[in-house]
Scaffold this motif. Sequence first.
Motif, PDB file in Angstrom:
ATOM      1  N   ALA A   1      -8.699   5.941  -6.105  1.00 38.05           N
ATOM      2  CA  ALA A   1      -8.218   4.673  -6.637  1.00 38.05           C
ATOM      3  C   ALA A   1      -6.726   4.541  -6.376  1.00 38.05           C
ATOM      4  CB  ALA A   1      -8.490   4.573  -8.144  1.00 38.05           C
ATOM      5  N   LEU A   2      -6.284   3.306  -6.226  1.00 30.25           N
ATOM      6  CA  LEU A   2      -4.864   3.006  -6.204  1.00 30.25           C
ATOM      7  C   LEU A   2      -4.384   2.946  -7.645  1.00 30.25           C
ATOM      8  CD1 LEU A   2      -2.201   2.055  -4.868  1.00 30.25           C
ATOM      9  CD2 LEU A   2      -3.123  -0.286  -4.960  1.00 30.25           C
ATOM     10  N   ALA A   3      -3.526   3.882  -8.027  1.00 33.54           N
ATOM     11  CA  ALA A   3      -3.061   3.949  -9.411  1.00 33.54           C
ATOM     12  C   ALA A   3      -2.032   2.862  -9.695  1.00 33.54           C
ATOM     13  CB  ALA A   3      -2.478   5.325  -9.704  1.00 33.54           C
ATOM     14  N   PHE A   4      -1.066   2.693  -8.801  1.00 33.91           N
ATOM     15  CA  PHE A   4      -0.025   1.674  -8.967  1.00 33.91           C
ATOM     16  C   PHE A   4       0.848   1.662  -7.718  1.00 33.91           C
ATOM     17  CE2 PHE A   4       1.320   5.534 -11.288  1.00 33.91           C
ATOM     18  CZ  PHE A   4       2.418   5.925 -10.516  1.00 33.91           C
ATOM     19  N   THR A   5       1.703   0.679  -7.647  1.00 34.01           N
ATOM     20  CA  THR A   5       2.717   0.599  -6.599  1.00 34.01           C
ATOM     21  C   THR A   5       4.088   0.805  -7.229  1.00 34.01           C
ATOM     22  OG1 THR A   5       1.378  -0.886  -5.247  1.00 34.01           O
ATOM     23  CG2 THR A   5       3.749  -0.836  -4.798  1.00 34.01           C
TER      24      THR A   5
ATOM     25  N   GLN B   1       2.611   3.015  -2.394  1.00 35.39           N
ATOM     26  CA  GLN B   1       1.355   2.964  -3.127  1.00 35.39           C
ATOM     27  C   GLN B   1       0.999   4.384  -3.561  1.00 35.39           C
ATOM     28  OE1 GLN B   1      -1.395   1.161  -0.355  1.00 35.39           O
ATOM     29  NE2 GLN B   1      -1.022  -0.886  -1.198  1.00 35.39           N
ATOM     30  N   VAL B   2       0.741   4.557  -4.828  1.00 35.39           N
ATOM     31  CA  VAL B   2       0.390   5.874  -5.358  1.00 35.39           C
ATOM     32  C   VAL B   2      -1.113   5.899  -5.612  1.00 35.39           C
ATOM     33  CG1 VAL B   2       0.722   7.525  -7.229  1.00 35.39           C
ATOM     34  CG2 VAL B   2       2.672   6.219  -6.348  1.00 35.39           C
ATOM     35  N   HIS B   3      -1.789   6.773  -4.887  1.00 38.25           N
ATOM     36  CA  HIS B   3      -3.240   6.891  -4.952  1.00 38.25           C
ATOM     37  C   HIS B   3      -3.635   8.185  -5.649  1.00 38.25           C
ATOM     38  CE1 HIS B   3      -4.209   3.684  -1.918  1.00 38.25           C
ATOM     39  NE2 HIS B   3      -2.951   3.925  -1.581  1.00 38.25           N
ATOM     40  N   VAL B   4      -4.863   8.169  -6.184  1.00 38.00           N
ATOM     41  CA  VAL B   4      -5.463   9.373  -6.763  1.00 38.00           C
ATOM     42  C   VAL B   4      -6.822   9.555  -6.099  1.00 38.00           C
ATOM     43  CG1 VAL B   4      -6.197  10.569  -8.844  1.00 38.00           C
ATOM     44  CG2 VAL B   4      -4.294   8.953  -8.944  1.00 38.00           C
TER      45      VAL B   4
ATOM     46  N   ASP C   1       5.279  17.607   7.427  1.00 38.72           N
ATOM     47  CA  ASP C   1       5.562  16.287   6.871  1.00 38.72           C
ATOM     48  C   ASP C   1       4.971  15.180   7.733  1.00 38.72           C
ATOM     49  OD1 ASP C   1       6.845  17.365   4.705  1.00 38.72           O
ATOM     50  OD2 ASP C   1       8.867  17.135   5.531  1.00 38.72           O
ATOM     51  N   ALA C   2       4.953  15.360   9.049  1.00 37.36           N
ATOM     52  CA  ALA C   2       4.330  14.362   9.922  1.00 37.36           C
ATOM     53  C   ALA C   2       2.822  14.321   9.706  1.00 37.36           C
ATOM     54  CB  ALA C   2       4.655  14.676  11.384  1.00 37.36           C
ATOM     55  N   LEU C   3       2.189  15.493   9.606  1.00 39.98           N
ATOM     56  CA  LEU C   3       0.752  15.531   9.341  1.00 39.98           C
ATOM     57  C   LEU C   3       0.423  14.858   8.014  1.00 39.98           C
ATOM     58  CD1 LEU C   3      -0.113  19.175  10.489  1.00 39.98           C
ATOM     59  CD2 LEU C   3      -0.693  17.052  11.666  1.00 39.98           C
ATOM     60  N   ARG C   4       1.267  15.102   7.007  1.00 39.84           N
ATOM     61  CA  ARG C   4       1.013  14.491   5.699  1.00 39.84           C
ATOM     62  C   ARG C   4       1.120  12.974   5.772  1.00 39.84           C
ATOM     63  NH1 ARG C   4       4.533  16.259   0.518  1.00 39.84           N
ATOM     64  NH2 ARG C   4       6.237  15.585   1.870  1.00 39.84           N
ATOM     65  N   PHE C   5       2.149  12.453   6.447  1.00 44.71           N
ATOM     66  CA  PHE C   5       2.349  11.006   6.532  1.00 44.71           C
ATOM     67  C   PHE C   5       1.111  10.329   7.112  1.00 44.71           C
ATOM     68  CE2 PHE C   5       3.818   7.045   8.368  1.00 44.71           C
ATOM     69  CZ  PHE C   5       4.733   6.569   7.442  1.00 44.71           C
ATOM     70  N   ALA C   6       0.529  10.918   8.168  1.00 41.24           N
ATOM     71  CA  ALA C   6      -0.640  10.319   8.798  1.00 41.24           C
ATOM     72  C   ALA C   6      -1.906  10.538   7.995  1.00 41.24           C
ATOM     73  CB  ALA C   6      -0.802  10.895  10.207  1.00 41.24           C
ATOM     74  N   SER C   7      -2.084  11.746   7.468  1.00 39.39           N
ATOM     75  CA  SER C   7      -3.348  12.117   6.828  1.00 39.39           C
ATOM     76  C   SER C   7      -3.551  11.387   5.507  1.00 39.39           C
ATOM     77  CB  SER C   7      -3.396  13.631   6.603  1.00 39.39           C
ATOM     78  OG  SER C   7      -3.237  14.329   7.811  1.00 39.39           O
ATOM     79  N   GLU C   8      -2.512  11.287   4.707  1.00 40.20           N
ATOM     80  CA  GLU C   8      -2.671  10.626   3.413  1.00 40.20           C
ATOM     81  C   GLU C   8      -2.943   9.143   3.579  1.00 40.20           C
ATOM     82  OE1 GLU C   8      -0.238  13.588   0.413  1.00 40.20           O
ATOM     83  OE2 GLU C   8       0.854  11.889   1.257  1.00 40.20           O
ATOM     84  N   ARG C   9      -2.460   8.548   4.632  1.00 40.46           N
ATOM     85  CA  ARG C   9      -2.758   7.137   4.889  1.00 40.46           C
ATOM     86  C   ARG C   9      -4.254   6.949   5.149  1.00 40.46           C
ATOM     87  NH1 ARG C   9       0.650   3.161   5.817  1.00 40.46           N
ATOM     88  NH2 ARG C   9       2.281   4.736   5.838  1.00 40.46           N
ATOM     89  N   LEU C  10      -4.865   7.873   5.887  1.00 38.61           N
ATOM     90  CA  LEU C  10      -6.305   7.784   6.100  1.00 38.61           C
ATOM     91  C   LEU C  10      -7.054   7.977   4.791  1.00 38.61           C
ATOM     92  CD1 LEU C  10      -5.719   7.938   9.230  1.00 38.61           C
ATOM     93  CD2 LEU C  10      -7.866   9.218   9.341  1.00 38.61           C
ATOM     94  N   ARG C  11      -6.579   8.920   4.003  1.00 42.31           N
ATOM     95  CA  ARG C  11      -7.275   9.207   2.744  1.00 42.31           C
ATOM     96  C   ARG C  11      -7.222   8.017   1.798  1.00 42.31           C
ATOM     97  NH1 ARG C  11      -6.653  14.956  -0.527  1.00 42.31           N
ATOM     98  NH2 ARG C  11      -8.603  14.743  -1.684  1.00 42.31           N
ATOM     99  N   ALA C  12      -6.190   7.211   1.905  1.00 42.68           N
ATOM    100  CA  ALA C  12      -6.069   6.037   1.040  1.00 42.68           C
ATOM    101  C   ALA C  12      -7.149   5.001   1.320  1.00 42.68           C
ATOM    102  CB  ALA C  12      -4.687   5.405   1.209  1.00 42.68           C
ATOM    103  N   HIS C  13      -7.775   5.059   2.497  1.00 45.53           N
ATOM    104  CA  HIS C  13      -8.824   4.100   2.865  1.00 45.53           C
ATOM    105  C   HIS C  13     -10.197   4.763   2.922  1.00 45.53           C
ATOM    106  CE1 HIS C  13      -5.953   0.909   3.874  1.00 45.53           C
ATOM    107  NE2 HIS C  13      -5.197   1.862   4.405  1.00 45.53           N
TER     108      HIS C  13
END
Length: 921
Positions: free
Chosen positions: A762-766, A720-723, A643-655
Amino acid sequence: MTSLDDRERARSLASPLFGDRWVQEHAALLVHEVVPESVRDGVGRAPDAEIPAPADDPPPSRETIPLDGEWLLAGAPAGREFAIERWFGGQAPPAPVGWHRPDTDRSTWIRATVPGTVQAALTAAGEIPDPLLHDHTHAELTEHGVPREWPWYFRRTRVEEQQWWYARRFDVPAAWRGERVRLVFDGVDDAASFWLNGEPIARHTGMYGGPDIDVTALLRGDGTDEVVVRIDAPPRDWHGVLKPSPGWGWHYGHLISMGIWRGVRLERVPDLELDDLFVSTVSIEQGTARLRVQWDLIAHTAGGPAPTRVRVLDPEGTVIADVTAETVASAGTSRHAIEVDVPDARLWWPFGYGAQPLYRVEASVDGSSRSSTVGIRTVEMRALPAVSGDDVYDWQFVVNGRPLFLKGANWCFTDPMARRGFDVDRHILDLCVRANLQMLRAWGGGTIESDAFYDECDRRGILVLQEFPLTFGLDATGQTLATVDEQASRIVRRLRTHPSLVMWGGGNENPDTVSGDDLLTVIGTRVRQYDPTRPFHRTDPWGGSEHFYGVYHEGQPVEAYAEHVPPVFGEYGLSSQCDLDSMARFLDPALLEQWPPPAHGAILQHQAQFSLFDLFKQARYAHYGPLTDWATFVEYSQLAQGDALRFASERLRAHAGTRTAAYWFYKVGEVFPGASWAIVDYYGRAKLSYYRARQFGAARTAFAVYDRTALAAGETFSAQVHVANDTPEALVGAVTARLYDARFGVIAERAASVDLDADSHALAFTLEAEVPADEVLVLAVHLRDTRGERVSSAWYALNAQPKSAEVAALEAEPLDSLTDRPIEELLAPYATGPAPLKEQPRTRLEARFSDGVLRVRNVGAVPAPIVLIDGSPTAPGAWLDDNAFGLEAGEERVIAFDSAGASWEAPRVRAWNADAVAVTS
């Protein structure tokens, strides 16, 4: 605008610094560009009648006699014949032994397998207990380790304090008499002296190749030839030593390797030798690829005309290009290159973006040839739009013109005793592909990987950043500079044709030093001379990459990752325990019946940093419920890691593509058995954190990014929900996000259609909602295709680890102030309290094997956020498609698996809010 790449390239190539004279001259050899004199098509017709067609097949690469297999081994004190202590009457060092002499009695020496290590040979012979098991290393270091004033894990074992002698007799065929013969060592760890028939023939330092010794004049050829190798005791400090460093005791394991760890052979050397074949892709235009083929000609006698033939064979083995060139070999070594066109070229891609066709290039001159497997591809680095400048590297990887966001992990070597072959590595690389780990950072605390590793990455399409094994500082002597220069030359020349290799790194966490960066300067120069096709980065972190362990080592909460969004996140993560069945392989299972664990050597030896304090550091993140036994602690620590790896990794993927280019969490595999930062343990068993990595690294996925994991009643939760679509095909479908309260009532829900181009996100929605109570929340994010079929699903828990006043007070204290407290006192507050995710409304599961897959259905009325499949087999080649996943009410998942022939005893499936059920047939 210039980048840090440009600055460092110019600085490196302008530097006059070098360490080894031969390498300095060899790297700077003038390249003779060759114009083809004859071009033949795939069926062998030569259009130019004036040039005689070469033979249909090139000569054999080399005629060799392997000297692998059984050698003899003995140890002796690291004696010195001449030492200053002998001058003034102090305690004299031990006298040296002279076991290089042919009349040495070797009847008491043990048998040792080459390739292998001293420790592996001693273990196999029963001379020492296996240093990786039980408390064997702890006992050795506490009872016999030196220096005594050091912490036990930094001391040296008796094996590491000795010198070790290898010996082997061999014969050469009669046909070789009078021929030039070379004795070649592919890897001796680390500093050694060499004798043949009692005569000194070499001294060499560096475990990544060498020495290569002309032994023509010393061979007897009557069956009595004997080679002897004396390996010196390793230095007590790894800084500036080009060698894997974890074994010195700073990194959850102790074993400083020694030995002849790679192959040994005799080679019959022709008068004119073709060597150092290097193939690179120059360009790809309108389906035709242009390859540059470079080689050295070594004339052991006078030089002269050297007609050279170059052939390119497609993946099916058909000759598609065949050229002959009239080259001239100078006395000594000369360098030549030719460009060859490959029509209808099939490109090599990272996996997920296309196939990995491998061509074969052969270059031959009369009596000598070389061949190499190559992938036709281009790699370039571009600046990120939001992060650039002359203090930042160009970080975006562009393969075959396609910009990529790369998901990956650090790779650590997995066999410190060099005894178990390649099966486990192959298995872990397979797990990497299944987890969509597209790129591996061959970490600078580890080793330079084998040809087998790179061949497998070539076949699978796994990209590799290969760092030189230098870590935590580069204090060194001039003698070390020469060794590093010579070894860097060998390393780069051996690996540079592999398509999977896309970047070189100078090492791990090597900041500027007071004495200067001479080692990194020389390594960078050699990389840029020998392999101008790839970038070289001086160290990691540097120039925009970042390592961060405030979470874990400083006790910061997982939310601290929200402030860390670098262009490349090169290291981050938590330590976790490995599964109980793996623990039972390296310690007495009776120890696992005690909680809190005792300070037994077998426990200490296998903890993340040799201390029970690491259990407390893990508990801070793993308190999903009371921690009262090993089984619960293992499960919770692995999920906390994921869960810690996911919290950090998905934030990078969002950018991705604007601010960020890649992540490489720490890490995928393990060098020692025990607790660690790996998501796959020493034996190849995937932890629950592996499946989290597989989920958040999926090529097509929807995910949520939020800043806080704990919220009070009345506060606003915002995600923020990203795809993301990291594939070469478009993605059309729909994404939904649903936020549940503690009783699975829906607090908020949103949906959006998805229409993404290839390589886009893309950012799908918040999604926002007021938190109704100080209770657990569950967020489910689903991505489905146009048919409504599942593409991905992600389940997140908020307020899942409520902290009692006692826990909060304990965690508020600085970690350093707690290290001396008894582990019982530190873990006591974590033995009580709620388990919010287990106290939610219950549901029911059904599980059955059907048509070779496992079908798991939630047949209850509420979701199951964490579903666990227990006991899947551990064996090379075994895998499970998913675990630790969530199921909506009524949802079924089909889980593929392969047991690789191993038995799956009593398979069962459970959820944190559902009782375990047996899997039916």
